[in-house]
Design an enzyme around this catalytic site. Sequence first.
Site, PDB file in Angstrom:
ATOM      1  N   GLU A  42       1.046  -1.264  -0.025  1.00  0.00           N
ATOM      2  CA  GLU A  42      -0.059  -0.211  -0.046  1.00  0.00           C
ATOM      3  C   GLU A  42       0.874   1.346   0.222  1.00  0.00           C
ATOM      4  O   GLU A  42       1.878   1.387   0.745  1.00  0.00           O
ATOM      5  CB  GLU A  42      -0.837   0.231   1.195  1.00  0.00           C
ATOM      6  N   ARG A  98       5.687 -12.657   9.671  1.00  0.00           N
ATOM      7  CA  ARG A  98       5.985 -11.469   9.499  1.00  0.00           C
ATOM      8  C   ARG A  98       7.543 -11.527  10.102  1.00  0.00           C
ATOM      9  O   ARG A  98       7.853 -12.186  10.851  1.00  0.00           O
ATOM     10  CB  ARG A  98       5.417 -10.473  10.364  1.00  0.00           C
ATOM     11  N   LYS A 158       4.439   0.524   9.344  1.00  0.00           N
ATOM     12  CA  LYS A 158       4.581   2.053   8.679  1.00  0.00           C
ATOM     13  C   LYS A 158       4.181   3.047   9.446  1.00  0.00           C
ATOM     14  O   LYS A 158       4.439   4.283   9.519  1.00  0.00           O
ATOM     15  CB  LYS A 158       3.915   1.860   7.397  1.00  0.00           C
TER      16      LYS A 158
HETATM   17  P1  ATP Z   1       2.886  -2.207   7.900  1.00  0.00           P
HETATM   18  O1  ATP Z   1       2.084  -3.087   9.030  1.00  0.00           O
HETATM   19  O2  ATP Z   1       4.336  -1.998   8.358  1.00  0.00           O
HETATM   20  O3  ATP Z   1       2.123  -1.220   7.552  1.00  0.00           O
HETATM   21  P2  ATP Z   1       1.763  -3.686   5.928  1.00  0.00           P
HETATM   22  O4  ATP Z   1       1.600  -5.218   5.961  1.00  0.00           O
HETATM   23  O5  ATP Z   1       0.565  -2.680   6.371  1.00  0.00           O
HETATM   24  O6  ATP Z   1       3.082  -3.214   6.690  1.00  0.00           O
HETATM   25  P3  ATP Z   1       1.597  -3.415   2.978  1.00  0.00           P
HETATM   26  O7  ATP Z   1       1.980  -2.403   2.198  1.00  0.00           O
HETATM   27  O8  ATP Z   1       0.392  -3.784   3.054  1.00  0.00           O
HETATM   28  O9  ATP Z   1       2.455  -3.183   4.713  1.00  0.00           O
HETATM   29  O10 ATP Z   1       2.875  -4.759   2.934  1.00  0.00           O
HETATM   30  C1  ATP Z   1       2.889  -5.320   1.482  1.00  0.00           C
HETATM   31  C2  ATP Z   1       3.345  -6.535   1.804  1.00  0.00           C
HETATM   32  O11 ATP Z   1       4.526  -6.644   2.577  1.00  0.00           O
HETATM   33  C3  ATP Z   1       2.241  -7.540   2.321  1.00  0.00           C
HETATM   34  O12 ATP Z   1       2.216  -8.707   1.676  1.00  0.00           O
HETATM   35  C4  ATP Z   1       2.700  -7.808   3.596  1.00  0.00           C
HETATM   36  O13 ATP Z   1       2.313  -8.754   4.368  1.00  0.00           O
HETATM   37  C5  ATP Z   1       4.318  -7.626   3.461  1.00  0.00           C
HETATM   38  N1  ATP Z   1       4.856  -7.131   4.979  1.00  0.00           N
HETATM   39  C6  ATP Z   1       4.730  -6.141   5.589  1.00  0.00           C
HETATM   40  N2  ATP Z   1       5.328  -6.201   6.611  1.00  0.00           N
HETATM   41  C7  ATP Z   1       6.074  -7.330   6.890  1.00  0.00           C
HETATM   42  C8  ATP Z   1       7.146  -7.860   7.782  1.00  0.00           C
HETATM   43  N3  ATP Z   1       7.206  -7.343   8.743  1.00  0.00           N
HETATM   44  N4  ATP Z   1       7.398  -9.178   7.302  1.00  0.00           N
HETATM   45  C9  ATP Z   1       7.098  -9.748   6.400  1.00  0.00           C
HETATM   46  N5  ATP Z   1       6.284  -9.079   5.464  1.00  0.00           N
HETATM   47  C10 ATP Z   1       5.674  -8.054   5.572  1.00  0.00           C
HETATM   48 MG    MG Z   2      -1.261  -2.635   5.090  1.00  0.00          MG
END
Ligand code: ATP
Ligand code: MG
Length: 572
Positions: A47, A271, A281
Site C-alpha cells: 500500500e 512477519r 509503517k
Molecule cells: P505495515 O504493518 O508496516 O504498515 P503492511 O503489512 O501494512 O505493513 P503493506 O504495504 O500492506 O504493508 O505490505 C506489503 C506486503 O509486505 C504484504 O504482503 C505484507 O504482508 C508484507 N509485509 C509487511 N510487513 C512485513 C513484515 N514485517 N514481514 C514480512 N512481510 C511483511
Molecule cells: Mg497494510
Amino acid sequence: MATNPKTEPAVSAPAAAPSNFIRDIIIEDLRTKKYGDAVIQTRFPPEPNGYLHIGHAKAICLDFGLADEFNGRTNLRFDDTNPEKEEQEYVDSIMADVRWLGFEWDGLYYASDYFDQLYEWAIKLIKDGKAYVDDLTADETREYRGTLTESGRESPYRNRPVEENLDLFTRMAKGEFPDGSRVLRAKIDMTSPNMNLRDPVMYRILHSSHQRTGDKWCIYPMYDYAHGQSDSLEKVTHSMCTLEFADHQPLYRWYIEQLGIFPSQQIEFDRLNLTYTLLSKRKLLQLVNEGHVRGWDDPRMPTICGIRRRGYTPEAIRNFVTAVGASRTNGIVDLAMLEHFVREDLNKRAPRAMAVLRPLKVVIDNYPEGQTDELDAINNPEDPQAGTRKVPFSRVLYIEQDDFREVPPPKYFRLSPGREVRLRYGYLVTCTGVVKNEKGEVSEVHCTYDPATRGGNTPDGRKVKSTIHWVSAAHAVDAEVRLYETLFTSEDPSQVEPGKDFASNLNPNSLETVGHARLEPSLANAAPGSRYQFERLGYFSADPDSVPGRPVFNRTVALKDTWAKIEKRAGT
Ligand code: ATP
Ligand code: MG
C-alpha cells in the site's frame, strides 16, 4: 523477472536453496499441474502509504525470489484502495527500493486499474443475490456483528430486493449519499465463527479524490474485496501475505468462487520481527512526524532507504532474509543476525582505510621534520584484485585516544610509556614520554621509530603484541562521523508501559556525532554511498551530506570489539 528467458518451469528446487514451505507448495503445484501450463505468477502488493522497511524486504525476496527460481513472473501492484493515506512520493520510493534490492517486476499495476472491473463484479454479486446495500450506522453494524463468542445478527436491510440494491448501489457510486451513510456488503453468514465471513463490507462511500482516478469514484472497495480479485485478474498463482491474513483466506476464496474467476491461492507466512526495531509503517511515520529521527532515510530507521543510507548492501539483506526463511509461526529475529550478514558481505567487498575518530597526537621525535614516506597499504586482504594504495607517513600522527594508556591495565597491549607497538603498514614505535595539558590530561605522546621496521616488519624477529591504526596529521582529512546505536533501548519496543507511548522506549544515545575525525587522505572525496572498513573500527559509508574535502561518514556496523568484551567481563 523480465530478463529471464521463459523456459519450462523447473520441478525441483535448486540444491543451494534452503527449504521453505512455500517453495514446497510451489513444487507440488507444478508436479500436479494445478495451474496447467501456466507460469508461476506472484505479486508484491504494497500500500503506497509509507516507505518500505526490512520486513517488506522479506516479502519482496519471497515474492520475486520464488518466482525467479521457477522461471515465473512477479508483478508490482500498488494496493491503492485507500485514497486518504496514499501518495505518489511513496509509490516512487517503493519502486526505487524494490529495484535497489535487486528485483525488477514484470507487470506494474495498481488496484485502482481494476476499479471498473471490481464495480461490475459487485453488480454481478448483487444480481446473484450475494451482495446488498446496508443502511445501518457504524455503531449498529458493530453491534449486529456479534463477537468471537457470540453469533452476529442479520441486518434488517439484508433482504432488500435485488432491484433496490442495484438502484442504491449505482446511486452510491454516483455520489448521491454522504460518507458513511451506506455500504455494500457481501451476503455470506452472520453466524459464521469466522468474523470475516459475517457479511463483510465490500464498498464504502468516500468522497475523496484518488491520486490516480481523481474524482471518478466516491465509493472505494475494501482490501478484502479488491485483493483477491486483483490477484485473479493478474493470474497470480501463489499470493503470499503475512499470517494476520490467514483468517481472511476463506473470504478471499469465497469471492473468487462466487465470481468463478481464476483461482489464485493465498499462502500466509510469518512477519519478520527484529529485536530493538519497530516494523510498522504507521509507527515509523510517527517517528518521522514527531521528529525523533531526521526522516524516512535516517540511517537509524529500519526502512530500506534508511539502511541503504547507513551502508547496508542489498546482498546482505537478501542473504539475511534467505537465512531467516519463511514459516507458519511468528517469531522474533535477533538484530545481531542481520548485523552478522552485513559484516560478512562488507568484509568481502569494502576496501580498508584508516580513520581516527578520537584523535590523540603522536610525535615521532627521531623522524625528520618535513619528510613524508609513502607506505603501501593493502586495500582488501579478502580480495587480492582490490590492490594496494599509498598512505602518507610523517613526523606527527594521530592515533585513537583509546590506543594509549599512561597506566596500562592488565592485558592492555597497546601503546603506553616504554612499550613498543606496530603502526599498521608503517613502523614499530616506542613510547618515550607524554606531554600533559593544564587539566593534567595527556595531550601529546612522544615516540621514537625504528627505521628498520618499514612496512611493519621486524628483521630481528622481535614480537610486538599490538598493531594500531593512525593517520598522518599533516595529510589528514577532517570529517564528521555519525555513530549509531539501536533506536530503541528495549528488545521489543512495541511493549510500552500503560499510559506511555512507544517513544518512551527511544534510545537517547542512538546517534553520536563525532565532529572532527581524522581520515587518511584517500577518503577526502569519497562518493556518497561508498563503503569502507575503517580498520579496527567497523564499516562506514559516505553519507550524501558529504561535500568535497569534508566527508561525512555513517557507521554501518561496528567490528566485533574484543577489547570492549574483555573490559566488560572484567567490569572495568
Ligand atoms: P505495515 O504493518 O508496516 O504498515 P503492511 O503489512 O501494512 O505493513 P503493506 O504495504 O500492506 O504493508 O505490505 C506489503 C506486503 O509486505 C504484504 O504482503 C505484507 O504482508 C508484507 N509485509 C509487511 N510487513 C512485513 C513484515 N514485517 N514481514 C514480512 N512481510 C511483511
Ligand atoms: Mg497494510
